[in-house]
Design an enzyme around this catalytic site. Structure first.
Site, mmCIF file in Angstrom:
data_model
loop_
_atom_site.group_PDB
_atom_site.id
_atom_site.type_symbol
_atom_site.label_atom_id
_atom_site.label_comp_id
_atom_site.label_asym_id
_atom_site.label_seq_id
_atom_site.Cartn_x
_atom_site.Cartn_y
_atom_site.Cartn_z
ATOM 1 N N LYS A 78 0.846 -1.209 0.000
ATOM 2 C CA LYS A 78 0.000 0.000 0.000
ATOM 3 C C LYS A 78 0.885 1.264 0.000
ATOM 4 O O LYS A 78 0.673 2.178 -0.792
ATOM 5 C CB LYS A 78 -0.959 -0.014 1.209
ATOM 6 C CG LYS A 78 -1.908 -1.224 1.195
ATOM 7 C CD LYS A 78 -2.914 -1.213 2.322
ATOM 8 C CE LYS A 78 -2.361 -1.487 3.689
ATOM 9 N NZ LYS A 78 -1.794 -2.834 3.864
ATOM 10 N N THR A 79 1.885 1.275 0.868
ATOM 11 C CA THR A 79 2.796 2.426 0.915
ATOM 12 C C THR A 79 3.605 2.517 -0.379
ATOM 13 O O THR A 79 3.789 3.609 -0.938
ATOM 14 C CB THR A 79 3.765 2.281 2.122
ATOM 15 O OG1 THR A 79 2.996 2.017 3.284
ATOM 16 C CG2 THR A 79 4.594 3.518 2.320
ATOM 17 N N THR A 172 -5.723 -1.556 6.913
ATOM 18 C CA THR A 172 -5.727 -3.015 7.039
ATOM 19 C C THR A 172 -7.129 -3.476 7.441
ATOM 20 O O THR A 172 -7.379 -4.672 7.512
ATOM 21 C CB THR A 172 -4.728 -3.447 8.144
ATOM 22 O OG1 THR A 172 -4.939 -2.616 9.288
ATOM 23 C CG2 THR A 172 -3.303 -3.312 7.683
ATOM 24 N N ARG A 231 6.853 -7.769 1.614
ATOM 25 C CA ARG A 231 7.669 -7.326 2.759
ATOM 26 C C ARG A 231 8.295 -8.520 3.467
ATOM 27 O O ARG A 231 9.443 -8.486 3.895
ATOM 28 C CB ARG A 231 6.811 -6.523 3.742
ATOM 29 C CG ARG A 231 7.642 -5.913 4.868
ATOM 30 C CD ARG A 231 6.765 -5.224 5.883
ATOM 31 N NE ARG A 231 6.045 -4.110 5.307
ATOM 32 C CZ ARG A 231 4.971 -3.539 5.858
ATOM 33 N NH1 ARG A 231 4.496 -3.983 6.994
ATOM 34 N NH2 ARG A 231 4.377 -2.519 5.275
#
Ligand code: ADE
Length: 358
Positions: A78-79, A172, A231
């Protein structure tokens, strides 16, 4: 008009050079491996194609991109997408989060610091307080910020016109967003766990960026245990790199990847100790369920939110647990995974996602 500079809390780390000897923090490491353009972005193809069109239209039409909301478990990008979008638009990205904007003045200073067509990324947007959220509505809708000067009967209502900007929200917990806030986004998207082929490509790309040789089996092993999450894939790559460096010639193959990940207690399905403790709790302590989340959290001395946001989405996705109206239940596959025989009442847990991920 188009400005390339990024203003955000991770800028310094984002621009750090990376090398095999990199000693940076986890966040610096992740930021350095982040794709910067749509072309570099692997996976989430349908979303990326939609974004490409909207970004191109905004650039050609000279308007600010609509407000977009990204939902999904932590670590899915998302980031990263917010950085890519700002970069592709050639605008500044301002980064904040729901908990950080804990009063109206902070929101005001963030909004008034925006430049024309800049993007504002608010992570964990479901954690904004109600007053801040209400003040965000006119900003999103009419690019306006209302405030008072002075106090009491002499207070004077003022309105500040804001530049046209794009709000990029991330959450989230889509279910916790209020309907009025949701309504003000032009577009919502639920990010999915990445497929194995995409995870493998991400691991290989990251390995190349940090200069670590990796073969097909090594990349497959790390990708398979990364629970569809870039991640985590990048974090596991870094850990396996350490083992490969100390115990081999520094290059990663299938056997060093498997043996390192076994020792790190990340199993072949990508479950870590907390995931397995969660499964054991349902299967052994609560007899396979149904059991409420509060009871599981208490039995593990773990935060309910961590279980709901981090542990459960993936176990649901791979069909190791299921939800019923009376609580969580372990499926036959869940029992088998921790070496137990499933009782006949356990659902089979067939899940279409499992085949794609593993
Ligand atoms: N690193 C982290 N996420 C990535 C992605 N989606 N594509 C390429 N590299 C990544």
């Amino acid at each position: 008009m188009a400005r390339k500079k990024h203003i955000d809390v991770v800028r310094d780390e984002d621009e750090r050079p990376i090398a095999p000897a990199e000693q940076g923090s986890e966040r610096a490491w992740q930021a350095a491996l982040r794709p910067r353009s749509f072309d570099e972005y692997i996976g989430q193809k349908d979303l990326v194609e939609n974004l490409r069109i909207s970004v191109q239209a905004a650039k050609q039409g000279g308007w600010a991109l609509d407000h977009f909301l990204f939902a999904g478990p932590p670590g899915l990008g998302k980031t990263t997408l917010a950085h890519v979008i700002a970069n592709e638009l050639g605008v500044n990205l301002h980064v904040s989060s729901g908990p950080a904007i804990d009063n109206k003045a902070k929101l005001g200073s963030l909004l008034t610091g925006l430049g024309e067509r800049d993007a504002l990324f608010i992570d964990e947007i479901h954690r904004l307080g109600p007053i801040v959220e209400e003040n965000l509505y006119p900003a999103m809708e009419d690019f306006r910020f209302d405030f008072f000067i002075g106090e009491g009967p002499h207070a004077k209502a003022m309105t500040m016109q804001l530049p046209r900007f794009t709000l990029l929200g991330a959450t989230t917990r889509m279910g916790l967003l209020s309907a009025p806030l949701l309504d003000r986004f032009g577009f919502h998207w639920q990010l999915r766990y990445y497929e194995l082929a995409d995870m493998k490509a991400i691991v290989k790309r990251s390995a190349a960026l940090i200069g670590v040789p990796i073969d097909e089996d090594g990349a497959t092993e790390i990708a398979r245990r990364a629970r569809g999450t870039p991640r985590i894939g990048n974090r596991l790559l870094r850990r396996v790199r350490d083992f490969a460096h100390v115990e081999q010639d520094g290059s990663i193959d299938g056997s060093i990847a498997a043996s390192s990940l076994d020792r790190l207690a990340v199993d072949h399905a990508g479950l870590d100790m907390l995931d397995r403790a969660y499964l054991s709790s349902i299967c052994e302590r609560f007899d396979g369920g149904p059991v409420g989340i509060e009871s599981i959290a208490a039995s593990l001395s773990e935060e309910r939110g961590t279980l709901e946001e981090v542990v459960e989405p993936f176990l649901l996705q791979i069909g190791f647990i299921a939800r019923s109206p009376r609580g969580r239940v372990a499926t036959a596959a869940g029992f088998q995974h921790i070496g137990l025989v499933a009782p006949s009442k356990a659902p089979t847990g067939g899940n279409s996602g499992q085949g794609r991920l593993f």
